[in-house]
Design a protein around this motif. Structure first.
Motif, mmCIF file in Angstrom:
data_model
loop_
_atom_site.group_PDB
_atom_site.id
_atom_site.type_symbol
_atom_site.label_atom_id
_atom_site.label_comp_id
_atom_site.label_asym_id
_atom_site.label_seq_id
_atom_site.Cartn_x
_atom_site.Cartn_y
_atom_site.Cartn_z
ATOM 1 N N PRO A 307 0.802 -1.231 0.000
ATOM 2 C CA PRO A 307 0.000 0.000 0.000
ATOM 3 C C PRO A 307 0.830 1.274 0.000
ATOM 4 O O PRO A 307 0.422 2.289 -0.572
ATOM 5 C CB PRO A 307 -0.837 -0.126 1.281
ATOM 6 N N ASP A 308 2.023 1.241 0.632
ATOM 7 C CA ASP A 308 2.870 2.434 0.640
ATOM 8 C C ASP A 308 3.335 2.812 -0.762
ATOM 9 O O ASP A 308 3.541 3.995 -1.063
ATOM 10 C CB ASP A 308 4.095 2.198 1.538
ATOM 11 N N ARG A 311 0.504 4.705 -2.262
ATOM 12 C CA ARG A 311 0.396 6.051 -1.693
ATOM 13 C C ARG A 311 1.483 6.965 -2.238
ATOM 14 O O ARG A 311 1.227 8.138 -2.553
ATOM 15 C CB ARG A 311 0.499 5.979 -0.160
ATOM 16 N N GLN A 312 2.715 6.459 -2.340
ATOM 17 C CA GLN A 312 3.820 7.263 -2.871
ATOM 18 C C GLN A 312 3.547 7.717 -4.308
ATOM 19 O O GLN A 312 4.018 8.772 -4.740
ATOM 20 C CB GLN A 312 5.126 6.446 -2.847
ATOM 21 N N ASP A 316 -4.977 5.299 -4.783
ATOM 22 C CA ASP A 316 -5.729 4.967 -3.570
ATOM 23 C C ASP A 316 -5.626 3.466 -3.273
ATOM 24 O O ASP A 316 -6.203 2.647 -4.006
ATOM 25 C CB ASP A 316 -7.192 5.365 -3.752
#
Length: 356
Positions: A307-308, A311-312, A316
């Motif tokens: 998930p990171d 996000r980076q 979503d």
């Protein structure tokens, strides 16, 4: 004319120079190659040349007139030499221009079929085969630069700041925030920033790390891929990888997923398949040096995109999920062709390359 008559000698020199006039220039201009030009030069200044005969008369010119007459004769000789040198350079320049603009081969030469046809390097052969398989599975092939930004190589892929790959001794740094990419996964954040899901992308190319032994090279090759969409699960990852291995090594080969860690996926896994070198007709494995007598070959690493990473890259993670995978082309080529030392792939030895 008496050869010893000074008046007649001076008159003969004047007539000789006048007769030559600029005729030598026309002769030089008409010469189309160096051999013809030198022949014309010899007719003027050779041992029996026209200007040489004129120069021979200088010994009959009175001493008080030698300087004046000699100056004119020498000037004429210098003009001839200058015209010759200029034309010689022009012929050489024209020949070079014709060579550069001409065909890269001589159609008049006989064919040399005994040399055989050219072929792709074993790594290129494996690369093209793998890309073709993933294209058949719905992936699009993309590319990225080999000189990469630190944020694309590490930060956007969720590498922690203290990860060993970020160390000066593990990667080739070119300057602050700039390095030779350590994996082809760098194409992933670039694609995320260019377009939005759904995405299914595969990329292959050269990567660089500070490794150098019989199984590692400072430059080697990888192929990476990822698929991102809504509600993508690990089961879909297993399906794609299993289909890929069956197309690569044939149907019916067992495949297993072992838990493993990669900074940019969670969960991560190593993928093994049954050893294609010691597999028996009844489906058992005799064990061999290649699989270290385990009956399994390690093929690639994979996992669900962290998930990171989403996000980076401005995606979503609550809406989208996806998986990624990567493998070394050099190792696959070594396994495919039984190559014992990775250095053989980069030494360009024709005795080695002619086998593929």
């Amino acid at each position: 004319m008496s050869a010893a008559d000074p008046v007649q000698a001076i008159k003969a020199i004047e007539e000789g120079l006048s007769a030559l006039g600029t005729r030598y220039r026309d002769a030089f201009a008409a010469a189309t190659n160096e051999q013809a030009l030198r022949l014309e030069h010899a007719r003027v200044l050779g041992k029996k040349g026209e200007l040489t005969a004129v120069l021979a008369l200088m010994r009959h010119v009175p001493g008080d007139q030698k300087a004046t007459v000699g100056s004119r004769v020498n000037s004429f000789k210098e003009e001839v030499e200058a015209a010759f040198e200029a034309r010689l350079k022009a012929i050489a320049r024209a020949a070079r221009e014709a060579e550069l603009r001409g065909l890269p081969y001589d159609l008049s030469l006989p064919g040399r079929l005994e040399l055989g046809r050219g072929h792709f390097h074993p790594i290129a052969q494996v690369r093209d085969e793998l890309l073709a398989i993933f294209r058949d599975l719905g992936f699009v092939a993309e590319a990225g630069p080999e000189i990469e930004l630190e944020e694309n190589n590490f930060t956007k892929l969720a590498f922690p700041p203290d990860h060993p790959a970020t160390d000066m001794q593990d990667s080739f740094w070119l300057g602050p925030g700039l390095l030779l990419r350590t994996h082809t996964t760098t194409v992933q954040p670039r694609e995320f920033l260019l377009r939005k899901p759904p995405l299914a992308v595969v990329m292959a190319g050269s990567v660089y790390r500070r490794d150098d032994d019989v199984t590692h090279s400072p430059m080697f090759h990888q192929i990476d891929g990822f698929l991102v969409d809504e509600k993508v699960s690990f089961a879909e990852l297993q399906g794609v990888i299993t289909a890929f291995i069956e197309r690569l090594y044939g149907p019916g080969l067992p495949v297993r997923f072992r838990p493993s860690y990669f900074p940019f996926v969670e969960p991560g896994a190593e993928v093994d398949c049954g050893c294609v070198f010691c597999r028996q007709a009844d489906g058992t494995y005799a064990g061999c040096r290649v699989c270290k007598h385990t009956g399994w070959l390690e093929v690639l690493g994979c996992g669900m995109i962290h998930p990171d990473v989403f996000r980076q890259c401005g995606i979503d993670p609550e809406r989208y999920s996806g998986f990624a995978f990567g493998m070394g082309l050099d190792r696959l080529a070594m396994l495919r062709y039984g190559i014992p030392n990775i250095r053989l792939l980069f030494e360009s030895d024709p005795r080695f390359l002619s086998q593929f």
